[in-house]
Scaffold this motif. Sequence first.
Motif, PDB file in Angstrom:
ATOM      1  N   CYS A 329       0.209  -6.845  33.257  1.00 31.53           N
ATOM      2  CA  CYS A 329       1.485  -7.559  33.413  1.00 31.53           C
ATOM      3  C   CYS A 329       2.088  -7.082  34.732  1.00 31.53           C
ATOM      4  CB  CYS A 329       2.402  -7.254  32.231  1.00 31.53           C
ATOM      5  SG  CYS A 329       4.053  -7.987  32.360  1.00 31.53           S
ATOM      6  N   ASN A 334       6.015 -11.024  36.743  1.00 30.33           N
ATOM      7  CA  ASN A 334       6.699 -10.815  35.460  1.00 30.33           C
ATOM      8  C   ASN A 334       7.858  -9.843  35.673  1.00 30.33           C
ATOM      9  OD1 ASN A 334       4.571 -12.111  33.439  1.00 30.33           O
ATOM     10  ND2 ASN A 334       3.424 -10.820  34.868  1.00 30.33           N
ATOM     11  N   CYS A 338       6.467  -7.736  30.024  1.00 30.79           N
ATOM     12  CA  CYS A 338       5.702  -8.477  29.021  1.00 30.79           C
ATOM     13  C   CYS A 338       5.795  -7.764  27.676  1.00 30.79           C
ATOM     14  CB  CYS A 338       4.235  -8.588  29.431  1.00 30.79           C
ATOM     15  SG  CYS A 338       3.968  -9.449  31.006  1.00 30.79           S
TER      16      CYS A 338
END
Length: 384
Positions: A329, A334, A338
Amino acid sequence: MKKAKFLIGGFAVALLLALAAGFVLAQGPEGTEEEAGATGEVGAAAAMDDKIPIQGQLTDASGTPLTGSYDLTFRLYNAASGGTPLCEDTDSVSVDNGLFFAYMDFCTAEDINGQQLYLGIEVGSDGEMTPRQPIYAVPYAWSLRPGAEVKENLADDPILYLYNTGSGEGLWSTSVDGEGVHGSSGNGIGVGGYSLLGPGVHAESLSGAALSAAGTGVITSTAKSYLWISGNDIRPFHESDGVIIDADTIGGAKIYRGPNSGNKNVMLPISVIGPLYGQDVTVSELEIYFVGATEFDGIAAVLMRRQTGVCSTTSCYATILYDTADHSCDQANNSTGCTLTYSLTQNNVLTEQSGILYLTIELFFSGETTWVEIGGVRLTLEHD
């Protein structure tokens, strides 16, 4: 001067039928089975006015029955003499050959609450007649008196069923010093409550215990609970790994590989109350919140175990989860991190003999100075 001769038996029956039915009209045309409903329930739309029917005979001083229209005042007291009326009603009543039938209005359930009551009557302004007439209960109305007991041996149905189709309480009970509601069961549920939207059972106390569970003390619940564990609690699995852990100020921790190459293991001890109020606790879900510096920094494996004894062999633990898939992630794609979610189905019940959990997370890194941040962990706990 006039006097009233009351049909006490008829009056008492009419009054107590009204009380037993919740102040619905006690006398009048009988409804059909269709009007009553197949189950015999009385809905809000079917309930009638809260009037008390009174039947009597009115004569003059010599005992001659009277005919005409007279103003009659009816008063309810909780004393045979003196005191203040709990409620009263004055109506112009038609009298035929001494006989009359009237309704007393303006009384409430707070007035007629199971206490001994007396009826006082006044014709016009002649003054209230004496003595007042005591009101007696018909046998089935005894179950509505304070301290009454309703007893039956029913296998599938409740002794008392209250159903409110509105938004108010189905049952409200208050005690000044004792218990508002006391429930006891030899093998079942002492007090049970059901609600579609609001609380099934609401407990409130000004100074004592709002809810007390005696006997086994077991309180059952199908509601889920959630346990949050901060990433600040992350610690190295082996000190010799050289892993570097920096806790942040918002509950997470950044883990750096350090000078030694290869994957690194960190662990997170978990303390959970189990059983809770006599119920075993089932850990049904695990969520790990994480983010990596790059797509090459992430989670390589997740291992969760439940301790079953104190030793260093496999006989002292049970594996709840073991996932060896890589999970990445990267922060660039992101920004809020995550969530890694696992549904737990094996060895996940915490009992009075076994309830210590520990979580090991294996991390992979792209370099010495890159990192993986563990924001925290959430466990879903169930109790049924």
